[in-house]
Design a protein around this motif. Structure first.
Motif, PDB file in Angstrom:
ATOM      1  N   GLN A 138      27.523 -58.244  68.527  1.00 11.23           N
ATOM      2  CA  GLN A 138      27.473 -57.088  69.814  1.00 11.23           C
ATOM      3  C   GLN A 138      28.946 -57.335  70.400  1.00 11.23           C
ATOM      4  N   MET A 139      29.237 -58.590  70.643  1.00 12.09           N
ATOM      5  CA  MET A 139      30.651 -58.668  71.346  1.00 12.09           C
ATOM      6  C   MET A 139      31.702 -58.318  70.490  1.00 12.09           C
ATOM      7  N   GLN A 140      31.703 -58.972  69.397  1.00 15.55           N
ATOM      8  CA  GLN A 140      32.727 -58.774  68.252  1.00 15.55           C
ATOM      9  C   GLN A 140      32.972 -56.861  68.001  1.00 15.55           C
ATOM     10  N   CYS A 141      31.764 -56.502  67.768  1.00 13.58           N
ATOM     11  CA  CYS A 141      32.065 -54.948  67.578  1.00 13.58           C
ATOM     12  C   CYS A 141      32.515 -54.155  69.083  1.00 13.58           C
ATOM     13  N   ALA A 142      32.077 -54.875  70.225  1.00 14.16           N
ATOM     14  CA  ALA A 142      32.505 -54.086  71.242  1.00 14.16           C
ATOM     15  C   ALA A 142      34.088 -54.215  71.376  1.00 14.16           C
ATOM     16  N   LYS A 143      34.717 -55.304  70.910  1.00 15.15           N
ATOM     17  CA  LYS A 143      36.036 -55.618  71.040  1.00 15.15           C
ATOM     18  C   LYS A 143      36.614 -54.798  70.037  1.00 15.15           C
ATOM     19  N   GLU A 144      36.266 -54.557  68.761  1.00 19.90           N
ATOM     20  CA  GLU A 144      36.819 -53.882  67.887  1.00 19.90           C
ATOM     21  C   GLU A 144      36.836 -52.393  68.167  1.00 19.90           C
ATOM     22  N   ALA A 145      35.889 -51.935  68.835  1.00 24.88           N
ATOM     23  CA  ALA A 145      35.953 -50.480  69.235  1.00 24.88           C
ATOM     24  C   ALA A 145      36.558 -50.287  70.630  1.00 24.88           C
ATOM     25  N   ASN A 146      37.017 -51.230  71.103  1.00 23.52           N
ATOM     26  CA  ASN A 146      37.800 -51.326  72.464  1.00 23.52           C
ATOM     27  C   ASN A 146      36.981 -50.316  73.391  1.00 23.52           C
ATOM     28  N   VAL A 147      35.708 -50.724  73.615  1.00 23.35           N
ATOM     29  CA  VAL A 147      34.908 -50.235  74.688  1.00 23.35           C
ATOM     30  C   VAL A 147      35.249 -50.737  75.876  1.00 23.35           C
ATOM     31  N   ASP A 148      34.682 -49.928  77.133  1.00 26.29           N
ATOM     32  CA  ASP A 148      35.044 -50.444  78.493  1.00 26.29           C
ATOM     33  C   ASP A 148      34.042 -51.334  78.818  1.00 26.29           C
TER      34      ASP A 148
END
Length: 139
Positions: A99-109
């Motif tokens: 979840q954290m890696q995907c959030a980072k890759e998608a550049n979410v807030d």
């Protein structure tokens, strides 16, 4: 604004799990009506399908997942995403790490989750449903 919605938030919404159901509904409505850009990971789809197996028929689960896939952005996971997750020794839970890696890759807030302690090492700020609803109200 872009948010990654953790699986537990979606389950709060679908299963009307108290005390978070109202906040989850508000967040999901904002995402489904595209006031906020909602993201989920591809593994969230399979997790939800499995978790809801006792409460919903296969057809209902497929309808629900179809709605999520058509209205939210799906962050794909590939071997590189998984390898990056595995390299983070501080991430003990692989699912949360993804979840954290995907959030980072998608550049979410934000990552919106009920498991804040599991996201204490996240580079993306994790907030719970109640806190994120306060952010929505301030917009």
């Amino acid at each position: 604004m872009k948010i990654l919605i953790d699986t537990n938030v979606i389950l709060d919404w679908i299963m009307v799990r108290e005390p978070n159901a109202g906040n989850a509904k508000k967040i999901m409505e904002q995402c489904l009506f595209r006031t906020i850009q909602g993201y989920i990971t591809s593994h969230t789809i399979t997790d939800i399908f499995y978790i809801l197996r006792k409460d919903f028929s296969i057809e209902k689960r497929k309808q629900l997942l179809g709605l999520l896939c058509s209205e939210l952005e799906i962050i794909p996971e590939n071997s590189e995403t998984i390898l990056k997750t595995l390299r983070h020794t501080e991430w003990k839970d692989i699912e949360d790490g993804l979840q954290m890696q995907c959030a980072k890759e998608a550049n979410v807030d934000y990552i919106v989750t009920q498991n804040l302690k599991d996201f204490s090492t996240s580079e993306i700020k994790a907030v719970n449903e109640e806190f994120f609803c306060k952010i929505i109200d301030s917009l």
